[in-house]
Design an enzyme around this catalytic site. Structure first.
Site, PDB file in Angstrom:
ATOM      1  N   TRP A 100      43.297  46.796  43.212  1.00 27.42           N
ATOM      2  CA  TRP A 100      43.872  45.719  42.386  1.00 27.42           C
ATOM      3  C   TRP A 100      43.403  45.831  40.947  1.00 27.42           C
ATOM      4  O   TRP A 100      44.194  45.639  40.006  1.00 27.42           O
ATOM      5  CB  TRP A 100      43.552  44.352  42.988  1.00 27.42           C
ATOM      6  CG  TRP A 100      44.107  44.220  44.372  1.00 27.42           C
ATOM      7  CD1 TRP A 100      43.406  44.049  45.528  1.00 27.42           C
ATOM      8  CD2 TRP A 100      45.493  44.289  44.762  1.00 27.42           C
ATOM      9  NE1 TRP A 100      44.256  44.004  46.600  1.00 27.42           N
ATOM     10  CE2 TRP A 100      45.531  44.149  46.164  1.00 27.42           C
ATOM     11  CE3 TRP A 100      46.691  44.463  44.065  1.00 27.42           C
ATOM     12  CZ2 TRP A 100      46.737  44.171  46.886  1.00 27.42           C
ATOM     13  CZ3 TRP A 100      47.887  44.488  44.773  1.00 27.42           C
ATOM     14  CH2 TRP A 100      47.893  44.341  46.162  1.00 27.42           C
ATOM     15  N   ASP A 167      40.347  38.038  38.425  1.00 26.24           N
ATOM     16  CA  ASP A 167      41.306  37.983  39.531  1.00 26.24           C
ATOM     17  C   ASP A 167      40.536  37.523  40.763  1.00 26.24           C
ATOM     18  O   ASP A 167      39.725  38.263  41.309  1.00 26.24           O
ATOM     19  CB  ASP A 167      41.912  39.382  39.745  1.00 26.24           C
ATOM     20  CG  ASP A 167      42.833  39.447  40.967  1.00 26.24           C
ATOM     21  OD1 ASP A 167      43.013  38.428  41.657  1.00 26.24           O
ATOM     22  OD2 ASP A 167      43.376  40.554  41.228  1.00 26.24           O
ATOM     23  N   LYS A 191      46.236  34.324  49.908  1.00 28.28           N
ATOM     24  CA  LYS A 191      45.023  34.792  50.563  1.00 28.28           C
ATOM     25  C   LYS A 191      44.124  33.632  51.001  1.00 28.28           C
ATOM     26  O   LYS A 191      43.452  33.740  51.994  1.00 28.28           O
ATOM     27  CB  LYS A 191      44.241  35.734  49.654  1.00 28.28           C
ATOM     28  CG  LYS A 191      45.079  36.877  49.094  1.00 28.28           C
ATOM     29  CD  LYS A 191      44.938  38.159  49.869  1.00 28.28           C
ATOM     30  CE  LYS A 191      45.989  39.193  49.495  1.00 28.28           C
ATOM     31  NZ  LYS A 191      45.987  39.591  48.090  1.00 28.28           N
TER      32      LYS A 191
HETATM   33  C1  LIG Z   1      46.615  40.587  47.173  1.00 27.97           C
HETATM   34  C2  LIG Z   1      45.933  40.751  45.885  1.00 27.97           C
HETATM   35  C3  LIG Z   1      46.648  40.944  44.696  1.00 27.97           C
HETATM   36  C4  LIG Z   1      48.153  41.078  44.649  1.00 27.97           C
HETATM   37  O1  LIG Z   1      48.728  39.847  44.851  1.00 27.97           O
HETATM   38  P1  LIG Z   1      50.298  39.642  44.751  1.00 27.97           P
HETATM   39  O2  LIG Z   1      50.392  38.151  44.801  1.00 27.97           O
HETATM   40  O3  LIG Z   1      50.911  40.324  45.922  1.00 27.97           O
HETATM   41  O4  LIG Z   1      50.773  40.189  43.463  1.00 27.97           O
HETATM   42  C5  LIG Z   1      45.925  41.067  43.523  1.00 27.97           C
HETATM   43  N1  LIG Z   1      44.595  40.989  43.507  1.00 27.97           N
HETATM   44  C6  LIG Z   1      43.873  40.805  44.636  1.00 27.97           C
HETATM   45  C7  LIG Z   1      42.384  40.738  44.553  1.00 27.97           C
HETATM   46  C8  LIG Z   1      44.526  40.679  45.853  1.00 27.97           C
HETATM   47  O5  LIG Z   1      43.810  40.500  46.970  1.00 27.97           O
END
Ligand SMILES: *Cc1c(COP(=O)(O)O)cnc(C)c1O
Length: 354
Positions: A100, A167, A191
């Site tokens: 990511w 993030d 998540k």
């Molecule tokens: C799943 C995830 C993403 C991507 O998320 P999307 O909503 O599918 O764009 C980005 N960063 C992390 C840490 C993730 O676990």
């Protein structure tokens, strides 16, 4: 029968959230209407959006500290470019701890110079780099708090004198942090917060407005702040279900209580991974994620039988990501200690068989 769901995302949400969410599709708050058919400009939905934004800030302890919460479309992946669009004038520093982070770096390069200050790519992202420092002459520092795929988590964030962007897609609301050390926090809902489709952004307003370029409206944080996340039709259902989860977190003791339960679950599985000679952990011990535990069999020939056993025990989603292999137990807030115990029991059963 309901499964023990270890899926990495989309993933488990609290059972009562599923109940309330399904009820709202049929009849939203006894309105005689479905949540799916009301106007996003109706008082009923505007209240949902306001409560969701306020509750997110409250749980993160960011109220009255100059932050705004937004619920946007496009997932965390959209934030990879939106953060850079809004905040990267010339140069930014990124910590590369996995898939990511790498994707965030790729997007940021479209907007300016990116300094990859440290990376754990040399060891397939199995650890968190710690020896680096961030220069003062950059627009911001970007990091990923929890690496969903590799199962590492930043335990201690660097002190930086520039804005810090994080993030937090896969560990938001899972542990207590001083969230005010970050200037932008973003997280795809799917998540730990809700269904796919909504992304939470908590942003300190003072970092905005320093940009030299023009920003298209949909990409502009200031536009979304001004329109209170209603510039266009928001992902209404994803926001509503996220609100239900946020209420559930608050009613169950807030982030503090989530963290206590999460460390119990993580302790249980990592103890077994370390104790059981048939398994080995993937991530460096001090960087292990409390959300996603990654591990492998020491003897790959046991894979078929182990897979059969956990599936028979009503477990879902334990297979690792293709870039790591092996197994990954994602243990988000809503997952119970009992579910982790089921996996541990299966690991011990395998040991007895061997
Ligand atoms: C799943 C995830 C993403 C991507 O998320 P999307 O909503 O599918 O764009 C980005 N960063 C992390 C840490 C993730 O676990």
């Amino acid at each position: 029968m309901k499964k023990h769901n270890f899926s990495a995302g989309p993933c488990i949400l609290p059972e009562e959230v599923f109940q309330q969410a399904s009820q709202a599709i049929l009849d939203f708050d006894n309105s005689g209407l479905s949540i799916l058919e009301i106007s996003h400009r109706s008082t009923a939905f505007v209240n949902v959006m306001e409560e969701a934004r306020e509750l997110a800030l409250e749980l993160l302890n960011l109220q009255n500290k100059g932050y705004k919460a937004l619920f946007l479309h496009g997932g965390a992946s959209m934030q990879f470019l939106m953060t850079a669009y809004n905040l990267l004038n010339k140069k930014a520093v990124y910590l590369n701890t996995g898939t990511w982070s790498s994707k965030a770096i790729k997007e940021a390069k479209l907007f300016g110079e990116v300094i990859e200050v440290a990376s754990s790519k040399d060891k397939n992202f199995s650890y968190i780099p710690k020896d680096y420092s961030v220069n003062e002459d950059v627009d911001y520092f970007h990091c990923t708090s929890n690496n969903t795929i590799f199962g590492t988590q930043i335990k201690s964030f660097p002190k930086v004198s520039v804005p810090m962007i994080c993030d937090m897609s896969s560990d938001i609301f899972s542990r207590e942090l001083d969230f005010s050390q970050f200037d932008v926090i973003y997280a795809g809902a799917q998540k730990n917060m809700g269904p796919a489709g909504a992304t939470l952004v908590a942003i300190k307003e003072e970092v905005l407005g320093r940009m030299e370029r023009d920003i298209p409206s949909m990409m502009d944080y200031k536009v979304h702040i001004e329109k209170e996340s209603m510039f266009n039709t928001p992902p209404v259902y994803a926001v509503y279900v996220s609100l239900l989860t946020l209420r559930w977190i608050k009613a169950n003791g807030g982030i503090k209580a989530m963290e206590r339960k999460n460390s119990e679950k993580a302790g249980l599985i990592y103890n077994e991974i370390d104790r059981n000679p048939l398994f080995k952990g993937f991530a460096a011990v001090e960087d292990r994620s409390a959300m996603n535990a990654t591990f492998n069999l020491t003897d790959e020939s046991k894979q078929e039988i182990f897979d059969k056993m956990w599936k028979k025990a009503n477990v879902n989603g334990l297979s690792g990501h293709r870039s790591v292999g092996g197994y990954r137990a994602s243990m988000y807030n809503a997952l119970s200690l009992e579910s982790v115990q089921v996996v541990v029991d299966v690991m011990q059963e395998l040991e007895k068989k061997a």
